[in-house]
Motif scaffolding. Structure first.
Motif, PDB file in Angstrom:
ATOM      1  N   PHE A 164       1.098  -8.091  -0.611  1.00 47.02           N
ATOM      2  CA  PHE A 164       2.030  -7.778  -1.700  1.00 47.02           C
ATOM      3  C   PHE A 164       2.464  -9.016  -2.492  1.00 47.02           C
ATOM      4  CE2 PHE A 164       2.452  -4.344   1.457  1.00 47.02           C
ATOM      5  CZ  PHE A 164       2.049  -3.275   0.665  1.00 47.02           C
ATOM      6  N   PRO A 165       2.827 -10.122  -1.829  1.00 48.76           N
ATOM      7  CA  PRO A 165       3.174 -11.330  -2.618  1.00 48.76           C
ATOM      8  C   PRO A 165       2.000 -11.876  -3.428  1.00 48.76           C
ATOM      9  CG  PRO A 165       4.051 -11.514  -0.390  1.00 48.76           C
ATOM     10  CD  PRO A 165       3.144 -10.336  -0.398  1.00 48.76           C
ATOM     11  N   ILE A 174      -3.260  -5.177 -10.366  1.00 47.46           N
ATOM     12  CA  ILE A 174      -3.375  -4.370  -9.146  1.00 47.46           C
ATOM     13  C   ILE A 174      -2.073  -3.599  -8.987  1.00 47.46           C
ATOM     14  CG2 ILE A 174      -3.855  -4.435  -6.676  1.00 47.46           C
ATOM     15  CD1 ILE A 174      -4.911  -7.326  -7.128  1.00 47.46           C
ATOM     16  N   ASN A 175      -2.126  -2.279  -9.194  1.00 53.38           N
ATOM     17  CA  ASN A 175      -0.889  -1.506  -9.112  1.00 53.38           C
ATOM     18  C   ASN A 175      -0.470  -1.298  -7.664  1.00 53.38           C
ATOM     19  OD1 ASN A 175      -2.197   0.881  -8.050  1.00 53.38           O
ATOM     20  ND2 ASN A 175      -2.892   1.342 -10.117  1.00 53.38           N
ATOM     21  N   PHE A 176       0.707  -0.717  -7.451  1.00 53.32           N
ATOM     22  CA  PHE A 176       1.269  -0.618  -6.106  1.00 53.32           C
ATOM     23  C   PHE A 176       0.406   0.248  -5.194  1.00 53.32           C
ATOM     24  CE2 PHE A 176       4.164   1.325  -2.952  1.00 53.32           C
ATOM     25  CZ  PHE A 176       4.572   0.160  -2.316  1.00 53.32           C
ATOM     26  N   ARG A 177      -0.138   1.351  -5.720  1.00 61.16           N
ATOM     27  CA  ARG A 177      -0.984   2.219  -4.889  1.00 61.16           C
ATOM     28  C   ARG A 177      -2.231   1.482  -4.422  1.00 61.16           C
ATOM     29  NH1 ARG A 177      -0.994   8.468  -6.981  1.00 61.16           N
ATOM     30  NH2 ARG A 177       1.266   8.780  -6.985  1.00 61.16           N
ATOM     31  N   GLN A 178      -2.808   0.699  -5.296  1.00 61.26           N
ATOM     32  CA  GLN A 178      -3.966  -0.098  -4.908  1.00 61.26           C
ATOM     33  C   GLN A 178      -3.592  -1.154  -3.866  1.00 61.26           C
ATOM     34  OE1 GLN A 178      -4.953  -1.344  -8.894  1.00 61.26           O
ATOM     35  NE2 GLN A 178      -6.712   0.034  -9.003  1.00 61.26           N
ATOM     36  N   ILE A 191      -5.245  -1.705  -0.190  1.00 60.97           N
ATOM     37  CA  ILE A 191      -5.754  -3.011   0.247  1.00 60.97           C
ATOM     38  C   ILE A 191      -5.080  -3.428   1.550  1.00 60.97           C
ATOM     39  CG2 ILE A 191      -5.855  -5.474  -0.339  1.00 60.97           C
ATOM     40  CD1 ILE A 191      -6.066  -4.621  -3.298  1.00 60.97           C
ATOM     41  N   TRP A 192      -3.760  -3.195   1.636  1.00 60.83           N
ATOM     42  CA  TRP A 192      -3.033  -3.515   2.867  1.00 60.83           C
ATOM     43  C   TRP A 192      -3.561  -2.673   4.025  1.00 60.83           C
ATOM     44  CZ3 TRP A 192       0.572  -0.017   5.289  1.00 60.83           C
ATOM     45  CH2 TRP A 192       1.245  -0.563   6.384  1.00 60.83           C
ATOM     46  N   TRP A 193      -3.756  -1.376   3.794  1.00 55.92           N
ATOM     47  CA  TRP A 193      -4.212  -0.474   4.844  1.00 55.92           C
ATOM     48  C   TRP A 193      -5.633  -0.816   5.299  1.00 55.92           C
ATOM     49  CZ3 TRP A 193      -1.679   3.310   7.511  1.00 55.92           C
ATOM     50  CH2 TRP A 193      -2.450   4.182   8.283  1.00 55.92           C
ATOM     51  N   ALA A 194      -6.500  -1.165   4.344  1.00 53.74           N
ATOM     52  CA  ALA A 194      -7.900  -1.467   4.666  1.00 53.74           C
ATOM     53  C   ALA A 194      -8.021  -2.618   5.647  1.00 53.74           C
ATOM     54  CB  ALA A 194      -8.668  -1.785   3.392  1.00 53.74           C
ATOM     55  N   PRO A 207      -7.244  10.806   4.389  1.00 53.35           N
ATOM     56  CA  PRO A 207      -6.082  11.485   3.803  1.00 53.35           C
ATOM     57  C   PRO A 207      -5.220  10.555   2.949  1.00 53.35           C
ATOM     58  CG  PRO A 207      -6.314  12.071   6.118  1.00 53.35           C
ATOM     59  CD  PRO A 207      -7.283  10.971   5.859  1.00 53.35           C
ATOM     60  N   LEU A 208      -5.049   9.290   3.394  1.00 46.15           N
ATOM     61  CA  LEU A 208      -4.206   8.357   2.638  1.00 46.15           C
ATOM     62  C   LEU A 208      -4.810   8.068   1.267  1.00 46.15           C
ATOM     63  CD1 LEU A 208      -1.771   6.362   2.646  1.00 46.15           C
ATOM     64  CD2 LEU A 208      -3.378   4.616   3.433  1.00 46.15           C
ATOM     65  N   ILE A 209      -6.122   7.806   1.227  1.00 48.31           N
ATOM     66  CA  ILE A 209      -6.763   7.497  -0.057  1.00 48.31           C
ATOM     67  C   ILE A 209      -6.746   8.720  -0.972  1.00 48.31           C
ATOM     68  CG2 ILE A 209      -8.984   6.916  -1.121  1.00 48.31           C
ATOM     69  CD1 ILE A 209      -9.461   4.990   1.154  1.00 48.31           C
ATOM     70  N   ARG A 210      -6.939   9.901  -0.396  1.00 45.50           N
ATOM     71  CA  ARG A 210      -6.877  11.117  -1.216  1.00 45.50           C
ATOM     72  C   ARG A 210      -5.461  11.364  -1.733  1.00 45.50           C
ATOM     73  NH1 ARG A 210     -10.746  15.228   2.327  1.00 45.50           N
ATOM     74  NH2 ARG A 210     -12.724  14.201   1.816  1.00 45.50           N
ATOM     75  N   LEU A 211      -4.474  10.928  -0.974  1.00 43.24           N
ATOM     76  CA  LEU A 211      -3.088  11.067  -1.416  1.00 43.24           C
ATOM     77  C   LEU A 211      -2.781  10.086  -2.542  1.00 43.24           C
ATOM     78  CD1 LEU A 211      -0.195  12.239  -0.995  1.00 43.24           C
ATOM     79  CD2 LEU A 211       0.171  10.388   0.657  1.00 43.24           C
ATOM     80  N   LEU A 212      -3.213   8.846  -2.378  1.00 50.26           N
ATOM     81  CA  LEU A 212      -2.908   7.808  -3.369  1.00 50.26           C
ATOM     82  C   LEU A 212      -3.833   7.875  -4.583  1.00 50.26           C
ATOM     83  CD1 LEU A 212      -2.258   4.786  -0.960  1.00 50.26           C
ATOM     84  CD2 LEU A 212      -0.565   6.183  -2.147  1.00 50.26           C
ATOM     85  N   LEU A 213      -5.081   8.294  -4.354  1.00 46.45           N
ATOM     86  CA  LEU A 213      -6.052   8.428  -5.444  1.00 46.45           C
ATOM     87  C   LEU A 213      -6.581   9.863  -5.433  1.00 46.45           C
ATOM     88  CD1 LEU A 213      -8.135   5.184  -4.748  1.00 46.45           C
ATOM     89  CD2 LEU A 213      -6.135   5.392  -6.212  1.00 46.45           C
ATOM     90  N   PRO A 214      -5.780  10.831  -5.881  1.00 41.26           N
ATOM     91  CA  PRO A 214      -6.119  12.248  -5.724  1.00 41.26           C
ATOM     92  C   PRO A 214      -7.493  12.623  -6.267  1.00 41.26           C
ATOM     93  CG  PRO A 214      -3.944  11.983  -6.736  1.00 41.26           C
ATOM     94  CD  PRO A 214      -4.541  10.635  -6.635  1.00 41.26           C
ATOM     95  N   HIS A 215      -7.774  12.175  -7.487  1.00 38.83           N
ATOM     96  CA  HIS A 215      -9.056  12.535  -8.090  1.00 38.83           C
ATOM     97  C   HIS A 215      -9.800  11.301  -8.564  1.00 38.83           C
ATOM     98  CE1 HIS A 215      -7.798  16.689  -7.931  1.00 38.83           C
ATOM     99  NE2 HIS A 215      -6.685  16.374  -8.576  1.00 38.83           N
TER     100      HIS A 215
END
Length: 547
Positions: free
Chosen positions: A361-362, A378-382, A386-389, A440-448
């Motif tokens: 994040f920093p 890089i927006n917050f969802r991205q 990146i953090w999760w990956a 599920p997380l990626i589909r939630l953050l990047l629906p389509h």
């Protein structure tokens, strides 16, 4: 005489038994690889599962079956060996990553990738090491010195972003994919370089001089490994361009590419450098120069052969890790203190979470400050993705842990056994739990997978723009230079002040076209041999005017 005959008979019997065990092991792993491919295909559309988790579960189930059939004596037919992992299994994966990478996106985001992969890994390494020094002493797990704590920092800084990359699409989210992919490769290389640098110094008497030597050694390994990989790739391009093996046998040029890539890795290991960085940049250089110098049939062959080898070895590693996770020997040493093992694993997971968040994040915020266009930021969802990956830990962490805390895959020390079992626990938990939640997380953050996420996409810039990319999307996608004369370019000073990264790309392209490609080949500079497939596909006049 009779004693000699008995000894010979015994040694022959042991040799036959050893050969039989090897055949059994290989047969079992080949069967498991086939099963993983079939099961992975059937679960392709599953919301939760991916190929990595499928292979890991296959290994775990196989380990349980072997454990039951051997009545608790063993859970695997092969002992996990860091030599097997680093010498035979890892090179095809890393080389294919460099060979198949979409170079335009990778180099366009190279500074961000380097910041995340190198600086971010160093931040994570420092936080995990300091956390281990502060927290592990309370558990009384054994005698760990400062070198062990720093090694723990390097071990758990190594990420495994395979699960996330299997869900993301290069075409729909090119910016996000290139950041996750590029950071993963640079992160692994940085972690291994850090680990090797730590092994070379006496850290018991740590002072400022040793710290400076450690930092200097780190940058030396990074630079020399990259240089060696690039030189190996250029050498292969020059040899194939000059000798043009394809006019007699396409098998020879394909074999030469594979062997020279592997040779670069082994030379790096022999010289004490980072084989990961070496073979990765060797793959990038080969795809830019060497790949264009071979026949069309060899291009198709190499692309699929390298991808297939990478897929098989990657699947093998996850099966291997799953089976070794149930190694009864190490769990026996740690079984008298299960609370300590659980507590240690929980602390390590917490440090991984904090260490990852402390730089993603920093550093994303700082990188966004350098970008003027909102589409490049890089927006917050991205940032969350990146953090999760980078939360998942994989085979690199296990291999480094075995290197630090075992001898030939075995240990008789309770503290070392607890560290190994804790590492296995973190790898299993992160791969299974975080891996299952990735889709599920990626589909939630990047629906389509909306198009605004790929605004920094692989679409070529407008013809009026001077911001042409360094390299194309794939091997054949470099932008033709024939239209450069019509491009209106600002002055060099203005370019440096407004778009310094793009200016570097522009000057590199000019240098590449003027000096590198005429010598080493590449798109537009393919070798001309009368009667060859290259001649039929690229007539001399077309080739000479292409650039």
């Amino acid at each position: 005489m009779s004693l000699d005959l008995k000894g010979f008979a015994l040694s022959t019997k042991l040799l036959v038994s050893s050969d039989h065990a090897s055949v059994v092991s290989i047969t079992l792993f080949v069967a498991l690889l086939c099963a993983c491919i079939v099961i992975g295909h059937l679960l392709e559309e599953n919301r939760w599962m991916n190929e990595s988790i499928t292979a890991l579960f296959t290994g775990l189930i196989s380990g349980v079956v072997i454990l039951l059939t051997t009545k608790g004596r063993s859970s695997h037919v092969l002992v996990f060996s860091e030599d097997l992992f680093f010498i035979y299994l890892l090179p095809p994966i890393i080389f294919n990553a460099g060979f198949q990478v979409k170079k335009k996106q990778f180099f366009r985001n190279f500074m961000t990738i380097t910041v995340f992969g190198a600086v971010g890994t160093l931040i994570s390494f420092i936080i995990i090491s300091l956390g281990a020094i502060g927290l592990f002493g309370r558990l009384n797990i054994g005698s760990l010195d400062i070198g062990d704590f720093l090694a723990i920092g390097a071990i758990f800084s190594a990420t495994d972003s395979v699960c996330t990359l299997q869900v993301l699409s290069q075409d729909e989210t090119p910016l996000l994919y290139s950041l996750v992919f590029g950071e993963g490769v640079v992160n692994d290389a940085t972690s291994v370089v850090l680990f090797n640098a730590i092994q070379k110094f006496d850290l018991i008497h740590l002072d400022a001089v040793i710290v400076l030597k450690l930092v200097g050694n780190f940058f030396y390994l990074f630079a020399t490994s990259t240089f060696l990989g690039a030189m190996a790739g250029l050498l292969s391009a020059y040899i194939i361009k000059k000798l043009y093996f394809g006019r007699h046998s396409t098998d020879r040029e394909v074999s030469l590419m594979m062997l020279m890539a592997y040779l670069s890795y082994m030379i790096a290991e022999l010289l004490g450098l980072s084989g990961i960085l070496t073979v990765f940049f060797c793959g990038i250089v080969m795809s830019h120069y060497t790949w264009h110098n071979v026949t069309e049939s060899s291009r198709i062959t190499t692309k699929h052969v390298f991808a297939t080898l990478s897929f098989i070895t990657e699947t093998f590693i996850f099966i291997y890790v799953g089976m070794d996770a149930l190694d009864i020997e190490k769990w026996k040493f740690a079984s008298d203190s299960p609370a300590k093992s659980i507590g240690l694993s929980s602390m390590l997971l917490g440090l991984v979470l904090v260490g990852r968040a402390a730089f993603v994040f920093p550093l994303s915020f700082l990188c966004n400050l350098t970008k003027k266009s909102p589409s490049e930021k890089i927006n917050f969802r991205q940032q969350v993705i990146i953090w999760w990956a980078g939360l998942i830990r994989g085979a690199v962490s296990i291999a480094l842990a075995y290197n630090q805390f075992t001898r030939a895959g075995h240990t008789q020390l309770r503290g070392n056994a607890i560290m190994i079992t804790s590492t296995i626990t973190v790898v299993l938990f992160s791969t299974v739990v975080f891996g299952l939640l990735t889709k599920p997380l990626i589909r939630l953050l990047l629906p389509h997978c909306p198009k605004h996420l790929s605004s920094m996409s692989s679409d070529p810039p407008s013809p009026k723009s001077f911001l042409f990319p360094l390299l194309g999307n794939d091997h054949g996608s470099e932008v033709e230079a024939g239209g450069e004369s019509s491009i209106i370019r600002p002055t060099s000073l203005r370019m440096l002040l407004t778009k310094p990264a793009k200016s570097v790309h522009h000057y590199w392209r000019k240098f590449d076209d003027a000096f590198m490609r005429p010598v080493f080949g590449g798109r537009g500079f393919v070798p001309f041999v009368p009667g060859s497939p290259t001649e039929r596909e690229n007539p001399p006049e077309t080739t000479s005017n292409a650039w």
